[in-house]
Design a protein around this motif. Structure first.
Motif, mmCIF file in Angstrom:
data_model
loop_
_atom_site.group_PDB
_atom_site.id
_atom_site.type_symbol
_atom_site.label_atom_id
_atom_site.label_comp_id
_atom_site.label_asym_id
_atom_site.label_seq_id
_atom_site.Cartn_x
_atom_site.Cartn_y
_atom_site.Cartn_z
ATOM 1 N N PHE B 34 5.882 -9.184 4.598
ATOM 2 C CA PHE B 34 4.700 -8.903 3.683
ATOM 3 C C PHE B 34 5.053 -8.195 2.453
ATOM 4 O O PHE B 34 4.693 -8.192 1.055
ATOM 5 C CB PHE B 34 3.612 -8.652 4.537
ATOM 6 C CG PHE B 34 2.499 -8.279 3.635
ATOM 7 C CD1 PHE B 34 1.423 -9.413 3.271
ATOM 8 C CD2 PHE B 34 2.229 -7.020 3.346
ATOM 9 C CE1 PHE B 34 0.388 -8.889 2.558
ATOM 10 C CE2 PHE B 34 0.946 -6.627 2.430
ATOM 11 C CZ PHE B 34 0.249 -7.536 2.039
ATOM 12 N N PHE B 35 5.954 -7.021 2.562
ATOM 13 C CA PHE B 35 6.153 -6.045 1.823
ATOM 14 C C PHE B 35 7.292 -6.524 0.788
ATOM 15 O O PHE B 35 7.842 -5.842 -0.120
ATOM 16 C CB PHE B 35 6.438 -4.580 2.479
ATOM 17 C CG PHE B 35 5.002 -3.976 2.664
ATOM 18 C CD1 PHE B 35 4.404 -3.314 1.739
ATOM 19 C CD2 PHE B 35 4.622 -4.032 4.018
ATOM 20 C CE1 PHE B 35 3.158 -3.003 2.001
ATOM 21 C CE2 PHE B 35 3.267 -3.510 4.206
ATOM 22 C CZ PHE B 35 2.597 -2.768 3.311
ATOM 23 N N ASP B 40 5.996 -4.328 -6.541
ATOM 24 C CA ASP B 40 5.459 -3.222 -5.843
ATOM 25 C C ASP B 40 4.057 -2.757 -6.389
ATOM 26 O O ASP B 40 3.626 -1.979 -5.450
ATOM 27 C CB ASP B 40 6.372 -1.934 -6.458
ATOM 28 C CG ASP B 40 7.583 -2.205 -5.252
ATOM 29 O OD1 ASP B 40 7.811 -3.155 -4.856
ATOM 30 O OD2 ASP B 40 8.518 -1.245 -5.678
ATOM 31 N N GLU B 41 3.605 -2.864 -7.490
ATOM 32 C CA GLU B 41 2.299 -2.415 -7.689
ATOM 33 C C GLU B 41 1.142 -3.171 -6.952
ATOM 34 O O GLU B 41 -0.026 -2.472 -6.821
ATOM 35 C CB GLU B 41 1.897 -2.836 -9.300
ATOM 36 C CG GLU B 41 3.114 -2.434 -10.530
ATOM 37 C CD GLU B 41 3.930 -3.822 -10.426
ATOM 38 O OE1 GLU B 41 5.027 -3.705 -9.811
ATOM 39 O OE2 GLU B 41 3.500 -4.855 -10.868
ATOM 40 N N PHE B 42 1.435 -4.226 -6.520
ATOM 41 C CA PHE B 42 0.584 -5.096 -5.739
ATOM 42 C C PHE B 42 -0.038 -4.194 -4.524
ATOM 43 O O PHE B 42 -1.188 -4.265 -4.064
ATOM 44 C CB PHE B 42 1.246 -6.378 -5.316
ATOM 45 C CG PHE B 42 0.501 -7.154 -4.413
ATOM 46 C CD1 PHE B 42 -0.586 -8.210 -4.913
ATOM 47 C CD2 PHE B 42 0.475 -6.897 -2.982
ATOM 48 C CE1 PHE B 42 -1.228 -9.036 -4.200
ATOM 49 C CE2 PHE B 42 -0.552 -7.841 -2.176
ATOM 50 C CZ PHE B 42 -1.348 -8.806 -2.595
ATOM 51 N N GLY B 59 3.627 3.157 4.984
ATOM 52 C CA GLY B 59 3.749 4.530 5.307
ATOM 53 C C GLY B 59 3.343 4.777 6.865
ATOM 54 O O GLY B 59 3.945 5.396 7.497
ATOM 55 N N HIS B 60 2.202 4.525 7.165
ATOM 56 C CA HIS B 60 1.583 4.517 8.311
ATOM 57 C C HIS B 60 2.669 3.999 9.794
ATOM 58 O O HIS B 60 2.787 4.550 10.506
ATOM 59 C CB HIS B 60 0.292 4.136 8.681
ATOM 60 C CG HIS B 60 -0.531 4.194 9.889
ATOM 61 N ND1 HIS B 60 -0.925 5.146 10.413
ATOM 62 C CD2 HIS B 60 -0.804 3.106 10.576
ATOM 63 C CE1 HIS B 60 -1.628 5.126 11.572
ATOM 64 N NE2 HIS B 60 -1.500 3.617 11.734
ATOM 65 N N GLU B 102 10.628 3.213 -1.584
ATOM 66 C CA GLU B 102 11.146 4.287 -0.553
ATOM 67 C C GLU B 102 10.633 3.888 0.779
ATOM 68 O O GLU B 102 11.595 3.787 1.619
ATOM 69 C CB GLU B 102 10.861 5.420 -0.982
ATOM 70 C CG GLU B 102 11.584 6.312 -2.247
ATOM 71 C CD GLU B 102 11.073 7.538 -2.791
ATOM 72 O OE1 GLU B 102 11.746 8.382 -3.227
ATOM 73 O OE2 GLU B 102 9.792 7.646 -3.017
ATOM 74 N N LEU B 103 9.457 3.371 1.191
ATOM 75 C CA LEU B 103 8.996 3.450 2.088
ATOM 76 C C LEU B 103 9.539 2.104 2.838
ATOM 77 O O LEU B 103 9.964 2.062 4.071
ATOM 78 C CB LEU B 103 7.572 2.767 2.132
ATOM 79 C CG LEU B 103 6.862 4.581 1.916
ATOM 80 C CD1 LEU B 103 5.262 4.045 1.532
ATOM 81 C CD2 LEU B 103 7.040 5.572 3.055
ATOM 82 N N ARG B 104 9.820 0.964 1.905
ATOM 83 C CA ARG B 104 10.596 -0.342 2.498
ATOM 84 C C ARG B 104 12.080 0.133 3.147
ATOM 85 O O ARG B 104 12.425 -0.373 4.098
ATOM 86 C CB ARG B 104 10.919 -1.239 1.353
ATOM 87 C CG ARG B 104 10.723 -2.645 1.527
ATOM 88 C CD ARG B 104 11.164 -3.417 0.507
ATOM 89 N NE ARG B 104 9.654 -3.864 -0.372
ATOM 90 C CZ ARG B 104 9.601 -3.392 -1.509
ATOM 91 N NH1 ARG B 104 10.615 -2.785 -2.377
ATOM 92 N NH2 ARG B 104 8.665 -3.756 -2.263
#
Lengths: 175, 175
Positions: B34-35, B40-42, B59-60, B102-104
């Motif tokens: 999904f990511f 990224d703006e999406f 992030g969660h 970064e989170l990815r």
């Protein structure tokens, strides 16, 4: 190898299956609790703009769980009329659907029937093929068993619970 | 009892654990996919009006999975800074959060670390206590083990995937 080791392995298997069943039951109970929380009209709301109504998701979950009966070779579906309304069609494809009160009753009946059957299943039953996979295919893909179906239905319930909670007031909602 | 019965029980336990792990991995892979699907703006969009943004949910989920490292006694969290941002605070409590890119990257690193560790765990490891339950309490409540944590984290992922899909176009979205 010792009888003790054997007993350990058998006990471990039983405990693991019991924990999976508890996870499934706790997902179902969350749905039950959600649909007891508000007056019936409340569930006519869409969970997000343009998405399914809560009443549809309840019907969808009943139909999904009811489908486990033939898939596990237990019996025919208890409510075969739900499949067309809630599994193979999106929300609003039909005007005439059961009421929240009826769906709540079906949900309980299906879950009790499944829980009763599941409580009697042995590890080898869980690892046996479901009725939609042929013996031939199952020999090549032994993970296509009843346990796998239960695991995927358990995550399926959570998926929709994550959507239903959007109808809770923001302060009460989980993230 | 025979060695064959013992081997059967041991093989059953291994197969069941492997299927649970596959279910966990497939939930995580759904998040990964999904990511990767949109620019990224999406992911700055809220999944429903007034609810968390997709970036926050990523992030969660990273923070939740990262928390398994200390809970399983593997290591400290790889990204301890995420706990305050994404686990103990709601979305928008902080302006300065990591980027989607970064989170990815964190998500991948945490999942690979966990998968590597999980692949070496034996049934008795899965049924051993996690670090937040005392030995005394665990003796009374043996289900408070690592397997239970993995099962509940697996349904937790699906819960949020059910929310994330609301950002897909309606035609592409699952129910």
């Amino acid at each position: 190898m010792s009888t003790q080791t054997e007993n350990t392995a058998i006990a471990q298997t039983a405990q693991i299956i019991s924990q999976i069943l508890t996870t499934w039951k706790s997902g179902s109970s969350r749905v039950t609790a959600f649909f007891k929380q508000y007056p019936d009209e409340f569930y006519q709301q869409e969970v997000a703009p343009g998405r399914s109504r809560a009443i549809y998701l309840l019907g969808h979950l009943v139909s999904s769980s009811d489908g486990l009966l033939p898939l596990f070779g237990i019996s025919e579906r208890l409510y075969p009329q739900l499949e067309k309304l809630f599994s193979t069609s999106p929300d609003r494809a039909f005007n005439d659907i059961p009421s929240v009160a009826e769906l709540r009753e079906y949900w309980e009946k299906v879950n009790n029937t499944l829980a009763d059957h599941f409580s009697k299943m042995q590890p080898q039953d869980w690892l046996s093929r479901h009725t939609k996979v042929s013996e031939e295919d199952f020999a090549k893909e032994p993970h296509r068993n009843k346990l796998n179906v239960l695991l995927s239905r358990t995550t399926h319930i959570s998926y929709h619970v994550g959507q239903l909670v959007f109808l809770n007031k923001k302060e009460e909602a989980a993230i």
